[in-house]
Design a protein around this motif. Structure first.
Motif, PDB file in Angstrom:
ATOM      1  N   GLU A  86      -0.176   2.965  -5.917  1.00 49.51           N
ATOM      2  CA  GLU A  86       1.252   3.085  -5.462  1.00 49.51           C
ATOM      3  C   GLU A  86       1.868   4.435  -5.305  1.00 49.51           C
ATOM      4  O   GLU A  86       2.392   4.473  -4.240  1.00 49.51           O
ATOM      5  CB  GLU A  86       1.811   2.047  -5.994  1.00 49.51           C
ATOM      6  CG  GLU A  86       1.447   0.553  -6.164  1.00 49.51           C
ATOM      7  CD  GLU A  86       2.275  -0.284  -6.995  1.00 49.51           C
ATOM      8  OE1 GLU A  86       2.681   0.085  -8.167  1.00 49.51           O
ATOM      9  OE2 GLU A  86       2.184  -1.543  -6.737  1.00 49.51           O
ATOM     10  N   GLN A  87       1.804   5.221  -6.421  1.00 48.53           N
ATOM     11  CA  GLN A  87       2.401   6.528  -6.369  1.00 48.53           C
ATOM     12  C   GLN A  87       1.706   7.367  -5.100  1.00 48.53           C
ATOM     13  O   GLN A  87       2.458   8.128  -4.530  1.00 48.53           O
ATOM     14  CB  GLN A  87       2.289   7.239  -7.668  1.00 48.53           C
ATOM     15  CG  GLN A  87       3.002   8.752  -7.768  1.00 48.53           C
ATOM     16  CD  GLN A  87       4.483   8.282  -7.412  1.00 48.53           C
ATOM     17  OE1 GLN A  87       5.143   7.562  -8.219  1.00 48.53           O
ATOM     18  NE2 GLN A  87       4.773   9.116  -6.543  1.00 48.53           N
ATOM     19  N   SER A  89       0.399   6.317  -2.473  1.00 47.09           N
ATOM     20  CA  SER A  89       0.887   5.798  -1.223  1.00 47.09           C
ATOM     21  C   SER A  89       2.128   6.310  -0.917  1.00 47.09           C
ATOM     22  O   SER A  89       2.531   6.735   0.238  1.00 47.09           O
ATOM     23  CB  SER A  89       0.631   4.163  -1.458  1.00 47.09           C
ATOM     24  OG  SER A  89       1.282   3.820  -0.150  1.00 47.09           O
ATOM     25  N   ARG A  90       3.028   6.461  -1.857  1.00 43.14           N
ATOM     26  CA  ARG A  90       4.306   6.905  -1.497  1.00 43.14           C
ATOM     27  C   ARG A  90       4.417   8.341  -1.266  1.00 43.14           C
ATOM     28  O   ARG A  90       5.254   8.858  -0.239  1.00 43.14           O
ATOM     29  CB  ARG A  90       5.257   6.602  -2.788  1.00 43.14           C
ATOM     30  CG  ARG A  90       5.619   5.155  -3.270  1.00 43.14           C
ATOM     31  CD  ARG A  90       6.868   5.104  -4.144  1.00 43.14           C
ATOM     32  NE  ARG A  90       6.278   5.393  -5.516  1.00 43.14           N
ATOM     33  CZ  ARG A  90       5.576   4.606  -6.379  1.00 43.14           C
ATOM     34  NH1 ARG A  90       5.626   3.411  -5.927  1.00 43.14           N
ATOM     35  NH2 ARG A  90       5.447   4.836  -7.500  1.00 43.14           N
ATOM     36  N   ASP A  91       3.426   9.154  -2.104  1.00 42.06           N
ATOM     37  CA  ASP A  91       3.411  10.491  -1.805  1.00 42.06           C
ATOM     38  C   ASP A  91       2.782  10.726  -0.450  1.00 42.06           C
ATOM     39  O   ASP A  91       3.342  11.490   0.394  1.00 42.06           O
ATOM     40  CB  ASP A  91       2.435  11.122  -2.791  1.00 42.06           C
ATOM     41  CG  ASP A  91       2.968  11.138  -4.137  1.00 42.06           C
ATOM     42  OD1 ASP A  91       4.288  10.806  -4.393  1.00 42.06           O
ATOM     43  OD2 ASP A  91       2.271  11.425  -5.016  1.00 42.06           O
ATOM     44  N   CYS A  92       2.041  10.064   0.109  1.00 40.59           N
ATOM     45  CA  CYS A  92       1.411  10.021   1.373  1.00 40.59           C
ATOM     46  C   CYS A  92       2.324   9.653   2.519  1.00 40.59           C
ATOM     47  O   CYS A  92       2.230  10.311   3.383  1.00 40.59           O
ATOM     48  CB  CYS A  92       0.223   9.139   1.495  1.00 40.59           C
ATOM     49  SG  CYS A  92      -0.706   9.076   3.246  1.00 40.59           S
ATOM     50  N   GLU A  93       3.240   8.646   2.211  1.00 39.22           N
ATOM     51  CA  GLU A  93       4.209   8.258   3.046  1.00 39.22           C
ATOM     52  C   GLU A  93       5.243   9.479   3.412  1.00 39.22           C
ATOM     53  O   GLU A  93       5.815   9.685   4.480  1.00 39.22           O
ATOM     54  CB  GLU A  93       4.768   6.866   2.651  1.00 39.22           C
ATOM     55  CG  GLU A  93       3.948   5.607   2.917  1.00 39.22           C
ATOM     56  CD  GLU A  93       4.625   4.467   2.497  1.00 39.22           C
ATOM     57  OE1 GLU A  93       5.518   4.608   1.495  1.00 39.22           O
ATOM     58  OE2 GLU A  93       4.100   3.424   2.337  1.00 39.22           O
ATOM     59  N   GLN A  94       5.605  10.159   2.095  1.00 35.76           N
ATOM     60  CA  GLN A  94       6.566  11.010   2.127  1.00 35.76           C
ATOM     61  C   GLN A  94       6.130  12.590   2.958  1.00 35.76           C
ATOM     62  O   GLN A  94       6.673  12.868   3.709  1.00 35.76           O
ATOM     63  CB  GLN A  94       6.911  11.633   0.702  1.00 35.76           C
ATOM     64  CG  GLN A  94       7.974  12.536   0.598  1.00 35.76           C
ATOM     65  CD  GLN A  94       9.223  12.081   1.189  1.00 35.76           C
ATOM     66  OE1 GLN A  94       9.835  11.065   0.999  1.00 35.76           O
ATOM     67  NE2 GLN A  94      10.021  13.079   2.402  1.00 35.76           N
TER      68      GLN A  94
END
Length: 103
Positions: A86-87, A89-94
């Motif tokens: 999940e982290q 994924s958030r990093d990728c989205e950012q």
């Protein structure tokens, strides 16, 4: 004299009968003793069987507890991997948003 002889013979027969009765009681007693000893051996065997079942059950409990600890560890590991994913994924989205802003 004949009477005394008959009395003596009767006493002899009585004595022989008492001897046979005594011998029969002795055999009966010996049989009861053997029966009792067999019952004691049976009880001892049942006790050993029960103790073995108890040890087997305790081992199964330890095995189950070990398996449970292993399962709990695998669950924690999986939950950690989920958080890591999940982290990422958030990093990728950012990074994706950062990239779009630069464009």
């Amino acid at each position: 004299c004949e009477q005394r002889t008959r009395d003596c013979e009767q006493r002899t027969r009585d004595c022989e009968q008492r001897t046979r009765d005594c011998e029969q009681r002795t055999r009966d007693c010996e049989q009861r003793t053997r029966d009792c000893e067999q019952r004691a051996r049976d009880y001892e065997q049942r006790t050993r069987d029960c103790e073995q079942k108890t040890r087997d059950c305790e081992q199964q409990t330890r095995d189950c507890e070990q398996e449970t600890r292993g399962c709990e560890q695998r669950t924690r590991d999986c939950e950690q991997r989920t958080r890591d994913c999940e982290q990422r994924s958030r990093d990728c989205e950012q990074r994706s948003r950062d990239c779009e802003q630069r464009s």
